[in-house]
Design a protein around this motif. Structure first.
Motif, PDB file in Angstrom:
ATOM      1  N   ASP A  45       7.048 -11.868  -4.958  1.00  0.00           N
ATOM      2  CA  ASP A  45       7.597 -11.627  -3.617  1.00  0.00           C
ATOM      3  C   ASP A  45       6.528 -11.643  -2.527  1.00  0.00           C
ATOM      4  OD1 ASP A  45       6.495  -9.267  -4.567  1.00  0.00           O
ATOM      5  OD2 ASP A  45       8.006  -7.985  -3.665  1.00  0.00           O
ATOM      6  N   GLY A  46       5.275 -11.958  -2.874  1.00  0.00           N
ATOM      7  CA  GLY A  46       4.224 -12.108  -1.877  1.00  0.00           C
ATOM      8  C   GLY A  46       3.011 -11.236  -2.119  1.00  0.00           C
ATOM      9  N   ALA A  48       0.231  -8.254  -1.217  1.00  0.00           N
ATOM     10  CA  ALA A  48       0.181  -6.914  -0.641  1.00  0.00           C
ATOM     11  C   ALA A  48      -1.195  -6.339  -0.921  1.00  0.00           C
ATOM     12  CB  ALA A  48       1.256  -6.019  -1.254  1.00  0.00           C
ATOM     13  N   ARG A  68       7.485  -2.926   5.771  1.00  0.00           N
ATOM     14  CA  ARG A  68       6.067  -3.271   5.646  1.00  0.00           C
ATOM     15  C   ARG A  68       5.376  -2.540   4.503  1.00  0.00           C
ATOM     16  NH1 ARG A  68       2.983  -1.952  10.318  1.00  0.00           N
ATOM     17  NH2 ARG A  68       4.440  -0.271  10.692  1.00  0.00           N
ATOM     18  N   ARG A  84       2.627  -4.935   2.774  1.00  0.00           N
ATOM     19  CA  ARG A  84       2.928  -6.355   2.592  1.00  0.00           C
ATOM     20  C   ARG A  84       2.075  -7.193   3.545  1.00  0.00           C
ATOM     21  NH1 ARG A  84       7.790  -3.623   2.005  1.00  0.00           N
ATOM     22  NH2 ARG A  84       8.812  -4.043   0.025  1.00  0.00           N
TER      23      ARG A  84
END
Length: 120
Positions: A45-46, A48, A68, A84
């Motif tokens: 999901d990205g 962080a 966030r 994030r």
């Protein structure tokens, strides 16, 4: 061209006294005298950044901006928080959180060096 989130995170972390980057779990971790104060986590999901927060801060950050911040697995129960790094990132806020994490992890003499920088 703007720097990648990894490059920006690296620049923030390595500017701190005696900070070092060590790859662990195939991810960059940032340490002071062997202790992790920030780590990059790449997930489906990205990206962080995970960092230590003072007591009570985790709940405040998660409540204030759940889009966030999130409670990271493995370290969330110890008060760590994840920010994030996708989309629009407030890098000044990210730097402030990382510096605070560093001050919680670093020996007092090193932490005092950055606290002095923040005052001036």
């Amino acid at each position: 061209m703007a720097a990648s989130p990894t490059a920006r995170l690296r620049r923030i972390c390595l500017a701190l006294p005696e900070a070092a980057e060590v790859e662990t779990w195939e991810q960059p971790t940032f340490r002071v005298r062997g202790r992790i104060f920030a780590m990059l986590h790449a997930a489906p999901d990205g990206l962080a950044v995970w960092f230590k927060a003072p007591p009570g801060s985790q709940e405040l950050l998660l409540e204030a901006a759940p889009d966030r911040f999130f409670r990271p697995p493995y370290l969330g129960h110890k008060g760590w928080v994840a920010l994030r790094l996708g989309g629009s990132v407030d890098w000044a806020e990210a730097a402030a959180q990382i510096r605070r994490s560093y001050s919680l992890i670093a020996p007092k003499r090193l932490a005092a060096r950055i606290e002095g920088d923040d005052a001036g």
